[in-house]
Design an enzyme around this catalytic site. Structure first.
Site, short mmCIF file in Angstrom:
data_model
loop_
_atom_site.label_atom_id
_atom_site.label_comp_id
_atom_site.label_asym_id
_atom_site.label_seq_id
_atom_site.Cartn_x
_atom_site.Cartn_y
_atom_site.Cartn_z
N LEU A 195 -22.04 -32.62 -30.86
CA LEU A 195 -21.02 -33.00 -29.86
C LEU A 195 -20.86 -34.52 -29.85
O LEU A 195 -21.85 -35.25 -29.93
CB LEU A 195 -21.48 -32.58 -28.47
N ASN A 216 -10.95 -32.91 -35.03
CA ASN A 216 -11.97 -31.97 -35.51
C ASN A 216 -11.28 -30.76 -36.12
O ASN A 216 -10.16 -30.42 -35.74
CB ASN A 216 -12.82 -31.52 -34.31
N SER A 243 -17.15 -29.68 -48.22
CA SER A 243 -15.97 -29.25 -48.98
C SER A 243 -14.69 -29.80 -48.33
O SER A 243 -13.73 -30.11 -49.04
CB SER A 243 -15.92 -27.73 -49.12
N HIS A 285 -12.05 -26.64 -36.85
CA HIS A 285 -12.97 -25.57 -36.43
C HIS A 285 -12.51 -24.25 -37.05
O HIS A 285 -11.31 -23.94 -37.03
CB HIS A 285 -12.98 -25.49 -34.90
C1 GAR Z 1 -15.96 -26.01 -41.90
O1 GAR Z 1 -15.58 -24.66 -42.09
C2 GAR Z 1 -15.61 -26.47 -40.50
O2 GAR Z 1 -14.48 -25.83 -39.99
C3 GAR Z 1 -16.85 -26.07 -39.74
O3 GAR Z 1 -17.91 -26.38 -40.59
C4 GAR Z 1 -17.49 -26.14 -41.94
C5 GAR Z 1 -17.94 -27.30 -42.79
O4 GAR Z 1 -17.76 -27.01 -44.14
N1 GAR Z 1 -16.93 -26.79 -38.50
C6 GAR Z 1 -17.42 -26.27 -37.38
O5 GAR Z 1 -17.90 -25.15 -37.30
C7 GAR Z 1 -17.37 -27.21 -36.19
N2 GAR Z 1 -17.65 -26.52 -34.97
P1 GAR Z 1 -17.81 -28.15 -45.24
O6 GAR Z 1 -19.11 -28.93 -45.01
O7 GAR Z 1 -17.82 -27.41 -46.53
O8 GAR Z 1 -16.60 -29.01 -45.05
#
Ligand code: GAR
Length: 200
Positions: A92, A107, A13, A109
């Protein structure tokens, strides 16, 4: 115009939000390619639909993580990628990639780092009965969610919030904030190949 590569492992997303911002002209960047480490992840369908080349690499197909990253690095270099944008890339970044792109990897988070790093940040915040969580965008270093912070936005956790409802709120913030910050980084000369001109 700068070239960005998005790295993602999941539904994508955030990839979509970045793509939409590019298409609306709000983010002046070229999305050169998507790197995905999970075959079948929905993000690859989003890339295919938009005509953005998607490259899927499985770390287990390589003798080592360094070899996996050597292949990705050569892909990025041949596409003249200026900035790596991690968007739900659940791995990582190792020294091989970091050495080539240090200061040019960001990144996102879903917590107010340093609180709740690593996996399941949203579940961690709920388990801790925190009143606030949020979003952090940061430069990537060798640690787990430890690099220099660029921006944070708070999101209130309501007592009735579930993992799904909190994730929805956090993603509303992510989808707005990430394209805005990328635009700022790319247009203010903060992403330069020359180390001396880096912003930090
Ligand atoms: C997002 O909320 C991002 O912040 C998180 O994964 C999700 C991916 O959602 N990232 C982490 O947790 C990194 N440590 P998406 O695939 O719908 O963009």
């Amino acid at each position: 115009m700068k070239n960005i590569a998005v790295f993602a492992s999941g539904s994508g997303s955030n990839f979509q939000a970045i793509l939409d911002a590019v298409q609306r002209g709000e983010l002046e960047a070229n999305i050169s390619l998507l790197v995905c480490d999970k075959p079948g992840a929905y993000v690859t369908e989003r890339a295919n639909e938009a005509g953005i080349p998607a490259f899927v690499y499985c770390v287990k197909d390589y003798p080592s993580k360094a070899d996996y990253e050597v292949e990705i690095t050569s892909l990025l270099k041949s596409n003249k990628v200026d900035l790596i944008v991690l968007a739900g890339y659940m791995r990582l970044i190792g020294p091989t990639l970091l050495k080539e792109y240090e200061g040019r990897i960001v990144n996102i988070h879903p917590s107010l780092l340093p609180a709740f790093p690593g996996k399941d940040a949203i579940g961690q915040a709920l388990a801790a009965k925190a009143n606030w969580s949020g979003v952090t965008i940061h430069f990537v270093d060798e640690g787990m969610d430890t690099g220099p912070i660029i921006v944070q936005e708070r999101v209130r956790i309501a007592t009735e919030d579930t993992k799904e409802s909190l994730q929805r709120k956090i993603q509303v913030s992510e989808h707005k904030l990430y394209p805005e910050i990328l635009q700022m980084l790319l247009t203010r000369g903060e992403v330069e190949q020359d180390e001396k001109t880096r912003a930090y």
